[in-house]
Design a protein around this motif. Sequence first.
Motif, short mmCIF file in Angstrom:
data_model
loop_
_atom_site.label_atom_id
_atom_site.label_comp_id
_atom_site.label_asym_id
_atom_site.label_seq_id
_atom_site.Cartn_x
_atom_site.Cartn_y
_atom_site.Cartn_z
N LEU A 160 9.97 5.67 -19.53
CA LEU A 160 10.91 5.76 -18.42
C LEU A 160 11.28 7.21 -18.13
CD1 LEU A 160 12.53 4.05 -16.42
CD2 LEU A 160 14.34 3.89 -18.14
N ASP A 161 11.49 7.98 -19.18
CA ASP A 161 11.83 9.40 -19.00
C ASP A 161 10.70 10.13 -18.27
OD1 ASP A 161 14.20 8.97 -20.34
OD2 ASP A 161 13.50 9.83 -22.24
N ASP A 162 9.46 9.90 -18.69
CA ASP A 162 8.33 10.61 -18.08
C ASP A 162 8.11 10.18 -16.64
OD1 ASP A 162 7.99 11.95 -20.44
OD2 ASP A 162 6.21 10.82 -21.08
N ALA A 163 8.24 8.88 -16.38
CA ALA A 163 8.03 8.38 -15.01
C ALA A 163 9.07 8.95 -14.05
CB ALA A 163 8.08 6.86 -15.00
N ARG A 164 10.25 9.20 -14.54
CA ARG A 164 11.32 9.72 -13.68
C ARG A 164 11.31 11.24 -13.54
NH1 ARG A 164 16.21 5.77 -15.91
NH2 ARG A 164 15.99 4.16 -14.29
N SER A 165 10.60 11.93 -14.44
CA SER A 165 10.70 13.39 -14.45
C SER A 165 9.40 14.11 -14.13
CB SER A 165 11.19 13.86 -15.82
OG SER A 165 10.26 13.54 -16.85
N GLN A 166 8.25 13.49 -14.33
CA GLN A 166 6.98 14.20 -14.16
C GLN A 166 6.40 13.96 -12.77
OE1 GLN A 166 4.11 13.58 -17.26
NE2 GLN A 166 5.61 13.76 -18.91
N ASP A 167 5.98 15.03 -12.14
CA ASP A 167 5.34 14.93 -10.83
C ASP A 167 3.95 14.32 -10.98
OD1 ASP A 167 7.54 16.11 -9.63
OD2 ASP A 167 6.69 18.15 -9.79
N ASP A 168 3.53 13.59 -9.96
CA ASP A 168 2.20 12.98 -9.91
C ASP A 168 1.93 12.03 -11.08
OD1 ASP A 168 1.61 14.47 -7.58
OD2 ASP A 168 1.03 16.20 -8.79
N LEU A 181 0.84 -1.19 0.00
CA LEU A 181 0.00 0.00 0.00
C LEU A 181 0.88 1.24 0.00
CD1 LEU A 181 -2.65 -1.15 2.62
CD2 LEU A 181 -2.74 -1.38 0.12
N HIS A 182 0.26 2.37 -0.35
CA HIS A 182 0.99 3.64 -0.39
C HIS A 182 0.00 4.77 -0.15
CE1 HIS A 182 3.40 7.00 -1.86
NE2 HIS A 182 4.47 6.21 -1.79
N PRO A 183 0.36 5.75 0.66
CA PRO A 183 -0.58 6.85 0.94
C PRO A 183 -1.10 7.56 -0.30
CG PRO A 183 1.30 6.95 2.43
CD PRO A 183 1.61 5.89 1.42
N ALA A 184 -0.31 7.59 -1.37
CA ALA A 184 -0.71 8.30 -2.58
C ALA A 184 -1.95 7.70 -3.23
CB ALA A 184 0.44 8.32 -3.58
N VAL A 185 -2.25 6.43 -2.94
CA VAL A 185 -3.39 5.78 -3.58
C VAL A 185 -4.37 5.21 -2.55
CG1 VAL A 185 -2.19 5.30 -5.73
CG2 VAL A 185 -2.04 3.64 -3.87
N ASP A 186 -4.33 5.73 -1.32
CA ASP A 186 -5.26 5.28 -0.29
C ASP A 186 -6.71 5.46 -0.71
OD1 ASP A 186 -3.33 4.39 1.43
OD2 ASP A 186 -3.42 6.11 2.79
N LEU A 199 4.42 2.74 -16.80
CA LEU A 199 4.97 2.75 -15.44
C LEU A 199 4.05 3.43 -14.42
CD1 LEU A 199 8.72 3.41 -16.28
CD2 LEU A 199 7.72 1.28 -15.41
N HIS A 200 2.75 3.41 -14.66
CA HIS A 200 1.84 3.83 -13.60
C HIS A 200 1.95 2.85 -12.44
CE1 HIS A 200 -0.91 6.50 -16.34
NE2 HIS A 200 0.20 7.11 -15.96
N PHE A 201 1.59 3.30 -11.25
CA PHE A 201 1.90 2.57 -10.02
C PHE A 201 1.36 1.14 -10.01
CE2 PHE A 201 -2.28 4.34 -9.21
CZ PHE A 201 -2.93 3.35 -8.47
N ASP A 202 0.18 0.91 -10.61
CA ASP A 202 -0.44 -0.41 -10.55
C ASP A 202 0.12 -1.36 -11.60
OD1 ASP A 202 -1.70 1.40 -12.32
OD2 ASP A 202 -3.52 0.20 -12.41
N HIS A 203 1.12 -0.91 -12.34
CA HIS A 203 1.77 -1.74 -13.35
C HIS A 203 3.24 -2.01 -13.04
CE1 HIS A 203 -1.61 -1.53 -16.29
NE2 HIS A 203 -1.88 -0.48 -15.53
N THR A 243 3.41 8.77 -11.19
CA THR A 243 3.43 7.41 -10.68
C THR A 243 3.99 7.47 -9.26
OG1 THR A 243 4.19 5.14 -11.15
CG2 THR A 243 5.75 6.94 -11.61
N ILE A 244 4.30 6.36 -8.68
CA ILE A 244 5.00 6.31 -7.38
C ILE A 244 6.46 6.05 -7.71
CG2 ILE A 244 5.21 5.12 -5.17
CD1 ILE A 244 2.20 4.51 -5.38
N ARG A 245 7.26 7.10 -7.66
CA ARG A 245 8.59 7.06 -8.26
C ARG A 245 9.51 6.04 -7.58
NH1 ARG A 245 10.70 12.85 -9.60
NH2 ARG A 245 8.74 12.81 -10.76
N GLU A 246 9.35 5.85 -6.27
CA GLU A 246 10.23 4.89 -5.60
C GLU A 246 9.94 3.46 -6.03
OE1 GLU A 246 7.33 6.16 -2.18
OE2 GLU A 246 8.15 7.04 -4.04
#
Length: 223
Positions: free
Chosen positions: A115-123, A59-64, A92-96, A125-128
């Motif tokens: 990969l570029d977008d997931a690493r650079s754009q805010d909100d 789980l993650h607070p961002a998707v509670d 690379l959305h969080f559920d994938h 995915t869950i980057r970690e």
Amino acid sequence: MGDPRIEKGGGPEGKVSSLTVTPVLVAELLADGERMPVYVHVIDHPDARVLVDTGMTQLHPAVDDMDPQLTPLSEQADFDPAGIDIVVNTHLHFDHCGGNHLFSGRPVYVQQAELDDARSQDDYTIREWVDAPGVRYVPVDGVLELLPGIRLVPTPGHTRGSQVVVVGTGDSSVVIAGDTAVFFDELDDPRTEGQRLVRALAPEEVWLSHQHEPWRPSSDHDA
């Protein structure tokens, strides 16, 4: 993990004679007041076992607000993460990508733009989860023959770097589409470049991440 749901037979000489795709339910998310399934897909190929997307493992607070109910791959008695040779992320959305860390050191194929977008754009995915320890990405730029009878094809629309996996040879193919379409009507009446590309492939079936059954060209299923 359940019995294989699709098996495709022989193609031209020198092609793979059999490829099997198995959907695996890993989570349910609350979306618009209804439970939406999250599936990943295993491709059994003579040369390797390929996993398309990895779902969620925590789980993650961002998707509670989506009240995730998880059955992660690491806890499924009949699924052995060690048996997977190759991972593909449709995007690379969080559920994938939330289970990518389970496959430390194995190649994870993703479009470079994704990969570029997931690493650079805010909100986005869950980057970690994207860059979890040990995850080894193989960036792809365009179409790639991953294995004989398995191709990665870019399908922009849901995200700029979305891709699908085309399984099979000749006139017999199945597409694993991630979120290129979420509902069946998006393939009945394609709206995005990616959805039109999937239809142009003329697949027999299309597996979507958030539907229990595959879409078919003559399907009477409701979205």
